[in-house]
Design a protein around this motif. Sequence first.
Motif, PDB file in Angstrom:
ATOM      1  N   THR A  15       0.838  -1.184   0.000  1.00  0.00           N
ATOM      2  CA  THR A  15       0.000   0.000   0.000  1.00  0.00           C
ATOM      3  C   THR A  15       0.878   1.241   0.000  1.00  0.00           C
ATOM      4  O   THR A  15       0.625   2.184  -0.733  1.00  0.00           O
ATOM      5  N   THR A  19       1.176   4.218  -2.904  1.00  0.00           N
ATOM      6  CA  THR A  19       1.054   5.622  -2.496  1.00  0.00           C
ATOM      7  C   THR A  19       2.321   6.396  -2.822  1.00  0.00           C
ATOM      8  O   THR A  19       2.249   7.532  -3.307  1.00  0.00           O
ATOM      9  N   GLN A  32      -4.045   7.974  -7.582  1.00  0.00           N
ATOM     10  CA  GLN A  32      -4.699   7.181  -6.535  1.00  0.00           C
ATOM     11  C   GLN A  32      -6.010   6.583  -7.045  1.00  0.00           C
ATOM     12  O   GLN A  32      -6.273   5.398  -6.859  1.00  0.00           O
ATOM     13  N   TYR A  36      -5.974   2.524  -7.579  1.00  0.00           N
ATOM     14  CA  TYR A  36      -6.818   1.805  -6.626  1.00  0.00           C
ATOM     15  C   TYR A  36      -8.166   1.395  -7.210  1.00  0.00           C
ATOM     16  O   TYR A  36      -8.967   0.751  -6.534  1.00  0.00           O
ATOM     17  N   SER A  37      -8.418   1.702  -8.503  1.00  0.00           N
ATOM     18  CA  SER A  37      -9.607   1.156  -9.163  1.00  0.00           C
ATOM     19  C   SER A  37      -9.412  -0.328  -9.446  1.00  0.00           C
ATOM     20  O   SER A  37     -10.370  -1.043  -9.723  1.00  0.00           O
ATOM     21  N   ALA A  41      -4.406  -3.566  -6.331  1.00  0.00           N
ATOM     22  CA  ALA A  41      -3.516  -2.474  -5.921  1.00  0.00           C
ATOM     23  C   ALA A  41      -3.107  -2.499  -4.449  1.00  0.00           C
ATOM     24  O   ALA A  41      -1.928  -2.292  -4.153  1.00  0.00           O
ATOM     25  N   PRO A  42      -4.024  -2.743  -3.510  1.00  0.00           N
ATOM     26  CA  PRO A  42      -3.611  -2.681  -2.101  1.00  0.00           C
ATOM     27  C   PRO A  42      -2.497  -3.657  -1.715  1.00  0.00           C
ATOM     28  O   PRO A  42      -1.771  -3.405  -0.765  1.00  0.00           O
TER      29      PRO A  42
END
Length: 164
Positions: A15, A19, A32, A36-37, A41-42
């Motif tokens: 994460t 970022t 972002q 994060y769509s 991603a996380p």
Amino acid sequence: MFLSGIYANSDVNSTQLATQVCKNTTNFSFCQASVYSDPRAPVADRYVLSYIAFGLAYKNATNTSDYIDFTLKSIKEGAKPEIIEALQKCQGDYKEAIRALSEALNNLDSETFYGLDKLSLDVENSARSCEAGFQGHSPISEKNQNLINLSNICYVVSKLFTYS
């Protein structure tokens, strides 16, 4: 280089990696929202993050290319010839962007990371070239700007890989 913070701690969690990548782009909030769509991603490492970024750019470029094709086929008689010419030029620019993105995705598949940065700059240049073909505001300015922003994310992600 401005990415030195990304390399400072090899224990950085995914994460934080996403970022940090976004903090090094030209548009943090766009990055972002885009990155994060994707549900991966996380927990994405740099490899998956590369697939996310280049995949999003590829999807954007192909959708825009399809939109340009549809628009050119839908143009009625009496349309301004300069708009038609500019859209035809954009058609070529987007084909070049798609070619570069396909090459980048193939490079990722073969774990060849060298040149991803140059390919992302080629994509950005294609979108800028398309935009420049219009006198003033183009009917696809937002689509061009989105591809410029996505190519910037690709560029930053490509810098996560060191070349020998």
